[in-house]
Design a protein around this motif. Structure first.
Motif, short mmCIF file in Angstrom:
data_model
loop_
_atom_site.label_atom_id
_atom_site.label_comp_id
_atom_site.label_asym_id
_atom_site.label_seq_id
_atom_site.Cartn_x
_atom_site.Cartn_y
_atom_site.Cartn_z
N GLU A 30 -29.38 -91.95 -30.24
CA GLU A 30 -29.51 -93.39 -29.84
C GLU A 30 -31.35 -93.41 -29.54
OE1 GLU A 30 -27.44 -96.18 -27.25
OE2 GLU A 30 -26.41 -95.40 -28.39
N HIS A 32 -34.02 -96.95 -28.48
CA HIS A 32 -34.28 -98.44 -28.56
C HIS A 32 -35.30 -98.76 -28.92
CE1 HIS A 32 -30.18 -98.55 -25.95
NE2 HIS A 32 -30.49 -97.44 -26.47
N GLU A 218 -25.80 -104.36 -37.40
CA GLU A 218 -24.32 -105.12 -36.61
C GLU A 218 -25.95 -106.86 -36.31
OE1 GLU A 218 -22.88 -103.62 -33.56
OE2 GLU A 218 -22.14 -101.57 -35.02
N VAL A 224 -28.16 -103.74 -34.34
CA VAL A 224 -27.90 -103.21 -34.49
C VAL A 224 -27.79 -101.62 -35.79
CG1 VAL A 224 -26.19 -100.98 -33.52
CG2 VAL A 224 -26.79 -103.08 -32.25
N ARG A 226 -27.68 -98.26 -37.82
CA ARG A 226 -26.90 -97.11 -38.01
C ARG A 226 -27.13 -96.13 -39.32
NH1 ARG A 226 -22.97 -96.97 -33.54
NH2 ARG A 226 -22.07 -99.03 -32.52
N VAL A 231 -28.32 -93.75 -34.20
CA VAL A 231 -28.33 -95.17 -34.57
C VAL A 231 -29.39 -96.04 -33.27
CG1 VAL A 231 -27.07 -94.97 -31.79
CG2 VAL A 231 -26.90 -97.43 -33.37
N ARG A 233 -30.73 -98.92 -31.77
CA ARG A 233 -30.50 -100.54 -30.92
C ARG A 233 -31.26 -101.92 -29.98
NH1 ARG A 233 -25.01 -100.41 -29.60
NH2 ARG A 233 -24.11 -98.37 -29.56
#
Length: 427
Positions: A30, A32, A218, A224, A226, A231, A233
């Motif tokens: 993940e 960001h 998303e 988001v 993926r 992923v 964000r």
């Protein structure tokens, strides 16, 4: 990506002469960022650079290799303007808005040259002009009208109509009846340009990930993105996949159509400057365009013909060579050293599709003019994410209509139309 990856990029002249570029790691886990960019071509890289210069943190997700989509495999032609002529813009939008759009297109040209200069990108930049040669005598009429509108409405003195003799002095090819010379055009090694933008972004702090195809998006709360192994964000997203969008964002896909083009590069030619004078970029006025230029090492890079079926020709070199010899019959004995193809997206109006859905921004559908315009769209998308949307709104207002039948039926219906125009070219 699978279709494009079968079109021989690894065997292209551009891949063979690419500058060194350290591969970026695959996204794992993940992450960001303020902005996630999906697509490592011109649009995505310009958006990433402009975003990080505005203080955003940026992650770029590229499904394959940086620059290996349309951005790194095209003809490298730097053609100022939009796919619609200045006269068409005036007729459609009126003089005031047409001037605004033209000024923005010229900004794209200047921004592109400035980026190359600022970041010392070694990409064989030539800005000696772009020549459109007239395939039919009647083409000279619209060329004269275009030069007049550019001079009178756009205050642009850099476009000139050439008669048949003047055009032959620039291009040693039979069958053309004159030409339209834009002195602000040029050409570039497109893959090295893309790699140079990526290096500039990486140096400024952009995080690059290759082999990281976005499989879902998303957009209900920020963006988001993926991949199969990670992923991202983010507060904002930039969708910059162009013809390789696939089904990632169906609401966007139905306004563009992927079309395949094929190119060859000859062996180095002893008489290169006798074929094309002044190191010009050249295209013809046919609906199915032939486009060509000389490389830095005196090879003719020629693109010609389009196919509207998913499968490439069995022999890409023979396919493009046939079109090349119609323009340059004197090259019948020239060896073809490289042949490759690629997908480009077009729209119904031939104007790009620029917009947003929630916090996901997008720009694609340059319809053959995707070397210069992404410098503008990347900047304008970053402006909009930073809260200044006036210029974004101007470009979003160009939104082309959906293809008849949407994504499901666009291909067969479009094929019928293109085959009709191709037949008109032959007749």
């Amino acid at each position: 990506m699978s279709f494009n990856s079968g079109l021989g990029m690894e065997r292209s002249y551009y891949a063979a002469t690419a500058n060194p570029f350290a591969r970026a790691p695959k996204l794992e886990g993940e992450a960001h960022a303020d902005v996630v960019v999906i697509g490592g071509g011109f649009t995505g890289l310009h958006a990433a650079l402009n975003s990080i210069e505005r203080g955003f943190s940026v992650i770029v997700l590229e499904a394959g290799r940086i620059g290996w989509g349309a951005s790194g495999r095209n003809g490298g032609q730097m053609i100022p303007g939009w796919r619609k002529s200045a006269a068409d813009l005036v007729a459609r939008y009126g003089e005031a808005k047409a001037r605004t759009l033209f000024d923005m297109a010229m900004e794209a040209r200047n921004l592109s040259v400035e980026r190359i200069t600022k970041h010392n990108i070694a990409c064989d930049l030539r800005v000696n002009g772009h020549l459109t040669v007239a395939a039919k005598p009647a083409d000279l009429s619209w060329m004269r009208e275009e030069a007049d509108v550019l001079a009178r409405v756009m205050a642009y003195p850099n476009a000139h109509v050439l008669n048949a003799d003047e055009a032959r002095a620039k291009l040693n090819a039979p069958g053309f009846h004159g030409g339209f010379l834009d002195e602000c055009g040029g050409h570039v090694h497109p893959l090295n340009y893309a790699l140079g933008l990526a290096e500039a972004g990486r140096g400024a702090g952009v995080v690059l990930h290759e082999d990281s195809r976005a499989v879902s998006l998303e957009t209900t709360n920020g963006v988001v993105a993926r991949t199969e192994s990670g992923v991202v964000r983010a507060r904002y997203g930039v969708l910059a996949c162009d013809a390789l969008l696939g089904g990632l964002e169906p609401r966007v896909a139905k306004r563009i159509m992927p079309v395949a083009n094929y190119l060859v590069a000859t062996e180095p030619l002893a008489n290169a400057r006798e074929l094309i004078a002044d190191d010009l970029a050249v295209s013809d006025s046919r609906f199915v365009v032939n486009y060509f230029r000389m490389s830095a090492d005196n090879r003719l890079i020629f693109g010609g013909g389009e196919r509207y079926t998913p499968e490439p020709p069995a022999d890409m070199a023979a396919f493009a060579r046939g079109h090349m010899l119609k323009v340059f019959p004197q090259l019948c004995n020239a060896r073809i050293d490289y042949a490759w193809g690629g997908l480009v997206s077009i729209t119904m109006s031939r104007l790009p599709h620029i917009g947003r859905t929630g916090d996901l921004f997008f720009a694609h559908g340059y319809s053959g003019l995707g070397v210069l315009l992404p410098a503008l769209t990347g900047k304008v998308l970053a402006e909009a994410m930073a809260g200044t949307a006036e210029r974004f709104d101007v470009l979003a207002g160009l939104a082309p209509p959906e293809f008849p039948g949407g994504a499901a039926l666009r291909s067969p219906l479009y094929v019928l139309g293109m085959l009709w125009y191709a037949l008109r070219d032959r007749l």
